[in-house]
Scaffold this motif. Structure first.
Motif, PDB file in Angstrom:
ATOM      1  N   GLY A  37       4.586   0.998   0.745  1.00 30.59           N
ATOM      2  CA  GLY A  37       5.429   1.534  -0.155  1.00 30.59           C
ATOM      3  C   GLY A  37       5.186   3.143  -0.395  1.00 30.59           C
ATOM      4  O   GLY A  37       4.387   3.368  -1.231  1.00 30.59           O
ATOM      5  N   SER A  38       5.682   4.108   0.349  1.00 31.91           N
ATOM      6  CA  SER A  38       5.385   5.310   0.664  1.00 31.91           C
ATOM      7  C   SER A  38       6.836   6.148   0.117  1.00 31.91           C
ATOM      8  O   SER A  38       7.765   5.737   0.656  1.00 31.91           O
ATOM      9  CB  SER A  38       4.909   5.744   1.864  1.00 31.91           C
ATOM     10  N   SER A  39       6.722   7.354  -0.513  1.00 34.11           N
ATOM     11  CA  SER A  39       7.487   8.082  -0.680  1.00 34.11           C
ATOM     12  C   SER A  39       7.890   9.005   0.507  1.00 34.11           C
ATOM     13  O   SER A  39       8.886   9.812   0.443  1.00 34.11           O
ATOM     14  CB  SER A  39       7.080   8.997  -1.838  1.00 34.11           C
ATOM     15  N   SER A  40       6.919   9.134   1.401  1.00 39.66           N
ATOM     16  CA  SER A  40       6.847   9.902   2.496  1.00 39.66           C
ATOM     17  C   SER A  40       7.879   9.550   3.470  1.00 39.66           C
ATOM     18  O   SER A  40       8.156   8.420   3.971  1.00 39.66           O
ATOM     19  CB  SER A  40       5.613  10.195   3.209  1.00 39.66           C
ATOM     20  N   LYS A  41       8.713  10.610   4.248  1.00 40.82           N
ATOM     21  CA  LYS A  41       9.720  10.416   5.243  1.00 40.82           C
ATOM     22  C   LYS A  41       9.078  10.389   6.432  1.00 40.82           C
ATOM     23  O   LYS A  41       9.881  10.271   7.604  1.00 40.82           O
ATOM     24  CB  LYS A  41      10.908  11.452   5.338  1.00 40.82           C
ATOM     25  N   ASN A  42       7.561  10.727   6.472  1.00 43.00           N
ATOM     26  CA  ASN A  42       7.212  10.798   7.768  1.00 43.00           C
ATOM     27  C   ASN A  42       6.245   9.736   8.062  1.00 43.00           C
ATOM     28  O   ASN A  42       5.267   9.677   8.955  1.00 43.00           O
ATOM     29  CB  ASN A  42       6.287  12.138   7.683  1.00 43.00           C
ATOM     30  N   SER A  43       6.229   8.497   7.195  1.00 43.43           N
ATOM     31  CA  SER A  43       5.226   7.377   7.386  1.00 43.43           C
ATOM     32  C   SER A  43       5.409   6.724   8.646  1.00 43.43           C
ATOM     33  O   SER A  43       4.191   6.634   9.244  1.00 43.43           O
ATOM     34  CB  SER A  43       5.731   6.494   6.093  1.00 43.43           C
TER      35      SER A  43
ATOM     36  N   SER B 297      12.785   8.537  -6.558  1.00 41.83           N
ATOM     37  CA  SER B 297      11.287   8.723  -6.333  1.00 41.83           C
ATOM     38  C   SER B 297      10.351   8.088  -7.438  1.00 41.83           C
ATOM     39  O   SER B 297      10.820   7.899  -8.360  1.00 41.83           O
ATOM     40  CB  SER B 297      11.284  10.129  -6.509  1.00 41.83           C
ATOM     41  N   LYS B 298       9.225   7.758  -6.861  1.00 41.26           N
ATOM     42  CA  LYS B 298       8.212   7.022  -7.800  1.00 41.26           C
ATOM     43  C   LYS B 298       8.270   8.294  -8.835  1.00 41.26           C
ATOM     44  O   LYS B 298       8.320   9.423  -8.742  1.00 41.26           O
ATOM     45  CB  LYS B 298       6.937   7.262  -7.324  1.00 41.26           C
ATOM     46  N   PRO B 299       8.056   7.940 -10.378  1.00 45.77           N
ATOM     47  CA  PRO B 299       7.676   6.877 -10.974  1.00 45.77           C
ATOM     48  C   PRO B 299       8.532   5.589 -11.018  1.00 45.77           C
ATOM     49  O   PRO B 299       8.387   4.626 -11.602  1.00 45.77           O
ATOM     50  CB  PRO B 299       7.244   7.232 -12.403  1.00 45.77           C
TER      51      PRO B 299
ATOM     52  N   PHE C 128       0.652  -1.173   0.200  1.00 47.53           N
ATOM     53  CA  PHE C 128      -0.196  -0.060  -0.185  1.00 47.53           C
ATOM     54  C   PHE C 128       0.787   1.199  -0.110  1.00 47.53           C
ATOM     55  O   PHE C 128       1.798   1.381   0.817  1.00 47.53           O
ATOM     56  CB  PHE C 128      -0.948  -0.111   1.325  1.00 47.53           C
ATOM     57  N   ASP C 129       0.497   2.168  -0.805  1.00 47.46           N
ATOM     58  CA  ASP C 129       0.819   3.591  -0.598  1.00 47.46           C
ATOM     59  C   ASP C 129       0.222   4.070   0.687  1.00 47.46           C
ATOM     60  O   ASP C 129      -0.704   3.600   0.911  1.00 47.46           O
ATOM     61  CB  ASP C 129       0.560   4.195  -1.958  1.00 47.46           C
ATOM     62  N   MET C 130       0.772   4.990   1.200  1.00 46.27           N
ATOM     63  CA  MET C 130       0.058   5.617   2.412  1.00 46.27           C
ATOM     64  C   MET C 130      -0.802   7.103   1.869  1.00 46.27           C
ATOM     65  O   MET C 130      -2.115   6.755   2.266  1.00 46.27           O
ATOM     66  CB  MET C 130       1.188   5.794   3.505  1.00 46.27           C
ATOM     67  N   ASP C 131       0.122   8.131   1.690  1.00 40.99           N
ATOM     68  CA  ASP C 131      -0.811   9.204   1.581  1.00 40.99           C
ATOM     69  C   ASP C 131      -1.826   9.144   0.484  1.00 40.99           C
ATOM     70  O   ASP C 131      -1.206   9.024  -0.797  1.00 40.99           O
ATOM     71  CB  ASP C 131       0.293  10.410   1.097  1.00 40.99           C
ATOM     72  N   GLY C 132      -2.994   9.392   0.697  1.00 37.87           N
ATOM     73  CA  GLY C 132      -4.219   9.392  -0.310  1.00 37.87           C
ATOM     74  C   GLY C 132      -4.682   7.736  -0.577  1.00 37.87           C
ATOM     75  O   GLY C 132      -5.649   7.876  -1.236  1.00 37.87           O
TER      76      GLY C 132
ATOM     77  N   LYS D  68       1.628  14.221  -6.113  1.00 36.05           N
ATOM     78  CA  LYS D  68       1.237  13.253  -5.321  1.00 36.05           C
ATOM     79  C   LYS D  68       2.310  12.008  -5.581  1.00 36.05           C
ATOM     80  O   LYS D  68       2.663  11.719  -6.774  1.00 36.05           O
ATOM     81  CB  LYS D  68       0.113  12.651  -5.847  1.00 36.05           C
ATOM     82  N   GLY D  69       2.588  11.492  -4.739  1.00 30.55           N
ATOM     83  CA  GLY D  69       3.639  10.237  -4.930  1.00 30.55           C
ATOM     84  C   GLY D  69       4.942  10.906  -4.729  1.00 30.55           C
ATOM     85  O   GLY D  69       5.919   9.979  -4.849  1.00 30.55           O
ATOM     86  N   VAL D  70       5.012  12.026  -5.238  1.00 33.08           N
ATOM     87  CA  VAL D  70       6.730  12.534  -5.585  1.00 33.08           C
ATOM     88  C   VAL D  70       7.251  13.143  -4.275  1.00 33.08           C
ATOM     89  O   VAL D  70       6.730  13.571  -3.343  1.00 33.08           O
ATOM     90  CB  VAL D  70       6.506  13.732  -6.621  1.00 33.08           C
ATOM     91  N   SER D  71       8.591  12.881  -4.347  1.00 35.42           N
ATOM     92  CA  SER D  71       9.255  13.117  -3.134  1.00 35.42           C
ATOM     93  C   SER D  71       9.466  14.636  -2.765  1.00 35.42           C
ATOM     94  O   SER D  71       9.121  15.509  -3.589  1.00 35.42           O
ATOM     95  CB  SER D  71      10.899  12.684  -3.034  1.00 35.42           C
ATOM     96  N   ARG D  72       9.573  14.861  -1.420  1.00 35.63           N
ATOM     97  CA  ARG D  72       9.668  16.331  -1.161  1.00 35.63           C
ATOM     98  C   ARG D  72      10.675  17.036  -1.873  1.00 35.63           C
ATOM     99  O   ARG D  72      10.192  18.229  -2.587  1.00 35.63           O
ATOM    100  CB  ARG D  72      10.286  16.202   0.339  1.00 35.63           C
ATOM    101  N   VAL D  73      11.738  16.953  -2.386  1.00 32.62           N
ATOM    102  CA  VAL D  73      12.799  17.502  -2.877  1.00 32.62           C
ATOM    103  C   VAL D  73      12.225  17.622  -4.474  1.00 32.62           C
ATOM    104  O   VAL D  73      12.364  18.714  -4.859  1.00 32.62           O
ATOM    105  CB  VAL D  73      14.203  16.942  -2.827  1.00 32.62           C
TER     106      VAL D  73
HETATM  107  P1  B16 Z   1       7.176  13.702   2.896  1.00 38.18           P
HETATM  108  P2  B16 Z   1       2.988   8.572  -0.651  1.00 38.18           P
HETATM  109  C1  B16 Z   1       4.143  10.962  -0.676  1.00 38.18           C
HETATM  110  O1  B16 Z   1       3.630   9.627   0.040  1.00 38.18           O
HETATM  111  C2  B16 Z   1       3.177  12.314  -0.957  1.00 38.18           C
HETATM  112  O2  B16 Z   1       1.887  11.432  -1.988  1.00 38.18           O
HETATM  113  C3  B16 Z   1       3.631  13.210  -1.606  1.00 38.18           C
HETATM  114  O3  B16 Z   1       2.740  14.168  -1.821  1.00 38.18           O
HETATM  115  C4  B16 Z   1       4.743  13.743  -0.870  1.00 38.18           C
HETATM  116  O4  B16 Z   1       5.665  14.844  -1.322  1.00 38.18           O
HETATM  117  C5  B16 Z   1       5.786  12.701  -0.489  1.00 38.18           C
HETATM  118  O5  B16 Z   1       5.238  11.491   0.126  1.00 38.18           O
HETATM  119  C6  B16 Z   1       7.072  12.926   0.435  1.00 38.18           C
HETATM  120  O6  B16 Z   1       6.470  13.229   1.807  1.00 38.18           O
HETATM  121  O7  B16 Z   1       7.352  15.116   2.670  1.00 38.18           O
HETATM  122  O8  B16 Z   1       6.314  13.428   4.206  1.00 38.18           O
HETATM  123  O9  B16 Z   1       8.491  12.976   3.057  1.00 38.18           O
HETATM  124  O10 B16 Z   1       1.772   9.027  -1.535  1.00 38.18           O
HETATM  125  O11 B16 Z   1       3.879   8.061  -1.644  1.00 38.18           O
HETATM  126  O12 B16 Z   1       2.644   7.681   0.469  1.00 38.18           O
END
Ligand code: B16
Ligand code: MG
Length: 218
Positions: A112-118, A143-145, A7-11, A44-49
């Motif tokens: 499987g999330s791009s977020s560093k706050n997961s 980063s995704k893709p 699972f992706d997390m955000d969204g 969406k899904g794209v890293s912070r940087v």
């Molecule tokens: P952070 P996901 C992604 O999470 C978000 O969709 C994307 O909007 C965000 O920029 C990215 O995480 C980085 O997040 O700033 O918290 O490290 O959808 O892959 O779960």
């Protein structure tokens, strides 16, 4: 044979996309860069940087690395303020039920999330212990893709991509899943997530039986 769901997390599991948008919108405003909800789809899904780089390019703004780092810190500070109050009731519909159903059926669960706050978010939701593998923005280089995040999760779960399904809400995430050789369920709108194998509005619309039927008929 279906052995794992990633699972992706955000969204997908939690409605944090609106908080990312709010924080980036606030940041863009300080730089006088107009930033719409349509443009936000691309983040969406794209890293912070990479998100910051996109926003700066929309504003034709070139900044040095020090300034970019500073902007990312401020955006994250705002984002953390917004998600601070998140609790289990902020999970998206169907999350708890579907994850529990998969767990009972001994399907392995991956994040499987791009977020560093997961970790912080999963802890706030009380979901962390359900996952057999958590791969997030702290563990990946691309980063995704790019499919790295999902391939790493599959590796940690000890399954082949053909034995796993990815659930994603972002165009970049669906593309990452397909590039990695996964079956992909899009969460959102069909017109946006055209590359997904099938699309539902939320996890509320799926159960294990339905998922197996969709996979077999594809
Ligand atoms: P952070 P996901 C992604 O999470 C978000 O969709 C994307 O909007 C965000 O920029 C990215 O995480 C980085 O997040 O700033 O918290 O490290 O959808 O892959 O779960
Ligand atoms: Mg997402």
């Amino acid at each position: 044979m279906l052995k794992a769901c990633i699972f992706d997390m955000d969204g997908v599991l939690v409605d944090t996309a609106k908080h990312h948008f709010r924080a980036w919108h606030r940041m863009a405003a300080t730089l006088s860069i107009p930033f719409t909800e349509e443009q936000n789809e691309e983040l969406k899904g794209v890293s912070r940087v990479d998100s910051l780089e996109k926003i700066l390019s929309w504003g034709n703004l070139v900044l040095d690395n020090h300034k970019k780092h500073e902007l990312m810190e401020i955006k994250n500070k705002w984002y953390l303020e917004y998600v601070n109050e998140i609790k289990s009731s902020d999970m998206l519909p169907g999350t708890q039920r579907f994850l529990s159903e998969l767990k009972v059926a001994h399907i392995k669960l991956g994040l499987g999330s791009s977020s560093k706050n997961s970790m912080l978010i999963l802890d706030k939701l009380g979901l962390r212990d359900l996952f057999d593998s958590i791969v997030d923005g702290n563990k990946i280089h691309f980063s995704k893709p790019h499919p790295e995040v999902f391939l790493k999760a599959a590796q940690e779960l000890n399954v082949h991509p053909s034995e796993a399904v990815v659930f994603e809400d972002a165009v970049s995430g669906v593309d990452a899943a397909k590039a990695g050789g996964f079956y992909c369920v899009g969460i959102g709108r069909k017109e946006v997530l055209a590359n997904a194998d099938f699309v539902i509005g939320s996890l509320n619309e799926i159960n294990l039986e339905k998922l197996k039927v969709e996979i077999t008929s594809s």
